[in-house]
Enzyme design. Structure first.
Site, PDB file in Angstrom:
ATOM      1  N   ASN A  36      23.837  10.651  -5.338  1.00 12.74           N
ATOM      2  CA  ASN A  36      23.781   9.224  -5.032  1.00 12.74           C
ATOM      3  C   ASN A  36      22.946   8.506  -6.097  1.00 12.74           C
ATOM      4  O   ASN A  36      22.517   9.110  -7.082  1.00 12.74           O
ATOM      5  CB  ASN A  36      23.221   8.993  -3.620  1.00 12.74           C
ATOM      6  CG  ASN A  36      21.806   9.528  -3.440  1.00 12.74           C
ATOM      7  OD1 ASN A  36      21.080   9.757  -4.410  1.00 12.74           O
ATOM      8  ND2 ASN A  36      21.397   9.738  -2.201  1.00 12.74           N
ATOM      9  N   ASP A 225      31.651  13.970   4.961  1.00 17.38           N
ATOM     10  CA  ASP A 225      30.253  13.688   4.622  1.00 17.38           C
ATOM     11  C   ASP A 225      30.117  12.347   3.923  1.00 17.38           C
ATOM     12  O   ASP A 225      29.128  11.624   4.136  1.00 17.38           O
ATOM     13  CB  ASP A 225      29.700  14.809   3.737  1.00 17.38           C
ATOM     14  CG  ASP A 225      28.235  14.592   3.387  1.00 17.38           C
ATOM     15  OD1 ASP A 225      27.385  14.766   4.267  1.00 17.38           O
ATOM     16  OD2 ASP A 225      27.963  14.204   2.231  1.00 17.38           O
TER      17      ASP A 225
END
Length: 348
Positions: A36, A225
């Site tokens: 991320n 996810d």
């Protein structure tokens, strides 16, 4: 090949080769596109690596016998704990070992070690147990026999048999959640279920599939996810990471060419964690056939800039159905908390 194996008789080498086929190791450096915006590796990337390692070792083992060639197909993932976050630049060492075999299925236990290659420091980041069945390449509906493995003791075999019986019973008792997902209303209030509910639509292509033209279990878990992470981030507006995934049962196969809709919604929030239900629906582009393929619960936590847990905003409940799902999530939360405390006491 070293001198020792060059001098080894052919039959002895084959015996050695077959004996290690139930163990596999792979390595991969974590890249920026695996993480991320703050550098934490996505849980879906790790789940995909875990499943790939299990598929490799399971397929290798099942093809040590004569007869049709086969491919190990994922049918269940036990509860998976994310013990420590991984970061860009770290190396994931993924080891997979077959720990139990029944007539038609095998258990693979996988561990992920994260290594900082600058300092040499290593940590156990993840561990998981997966169940596979070998499907013939000639006929995907034909489940092949699994070659037995040798156990170090009768106790080890009995423990494996107990795990097999437990997961088999749970799979029978766990029914696919067939309830329709209601689209959120326009302009929902912040911190409600509707505010963070998210969906992802994906067209299944050849690169997503096995030799049978069905979607890899790891691909599906990665999509799940991703959606769960979006839900958690929308609720918290902070950095979030996967903490655990409850047992995942794969109810039906997903074919190449299908359109997959993955939907996530909050079901329960504690002081520092969020439970997100993720539902996977598959439909054909040419036929009116829509079905629930996979369902699971993901748990996320919120982190500050130093990767320390943050408090999570309370979830605003609206209606009896949301209250029911919240109460069920609270029961799972308390059960998992009690289990963690019991495991900790046994280790002391």
């Amino acid at each position: 090949m070293g001198l020792g194996t060059e001098m080894m008789p052919r039959y002895a080498f084959l015996k050695l080769f077959c004996s290690v086929r139930h163990y596999s190791t792979r390595h991969r450096i974590m890249r920026p596109d695996d993480a991320n915006i703050v550098g934490n590796v996505h849980g879906g990337i790790i789940l995909k690596m875990i499943e790939e390692a299990g598929c490799i070792v399971g397929t290798r083992h099942c093809n040590t016998q004569s007869g049709d060639r086969c491919m190990a197909a994922l049918v269940r993932v036990e509860k998976t704990e994310f013990l420590f976050p991984m970061f860009i630049g770290e190396v994931a060492h993924v080891t997979a070992e077959i720990t139990y075999t029944s007539k038609h299925s095998l258990e693979v236990q996988v561990k992920v070690i994260a290594e900082n290659i600058l300092t040499g420091a290593k940590k156990l980041a993840n561990k998981a147990a997966l169940w596979y069945v070998p499907c013939s390449l000639q006929n995907v509906n034909n489940v092949m026999d699994v070659p037995p493995i040798k156990y170090t003791s009768e106790e080890q075999e009995e423990q494996g048999r107990n795990r097999y019986d437990a997961q088999k019973l749970e799979r029978v008792e766990t029914k696919a959640r067939t309830e329709e997902v209601v689209p959120p209303p326009p302009n929902p209030e912040q911190h409600t279920v509707s505010f963070s509910q998210s969906s992802l639509i994906h067209l299944v292509g050849p690169s997503d599939c096995t030799l049978h033209h069905y979607v890899h279990g790891g691909v599906t878990m990665k999509l799940m996810d991703e959606v769960a992470g979006i839900v958690a981030a929308r609720h918290c507006s902070t950095n979030i990471v996967t903490a655990s995934v409850d047992a995942i049962n794969f109810h039906r196969k997903i074919n190449k060419g299908c359109v997959v809709t993955v939907t996530g919604r909050l079901t329960f929030v504690s002081n520092k964690s969020m439970e997100i239900e993720v539902l996977v629906d598959a439909s054909s582009l040419v036929e009116a056939d829509k079905y629930r393929a996979v369902s699971a619960f993901f748990t996320y936590i919120s982190l500050d800039k130093d990767n320390k847990p943050l408090s999570v905003p309370p979830l605003k409940i609206d209606g009896e159905e949301e209250q029911r799902r919240f109460d069920e999530g609270n029961a799972r939360y308390l059960q998992n908390k009690a289990k963690r405390l019991a495991d900790k006491q046994r280790q002391q």
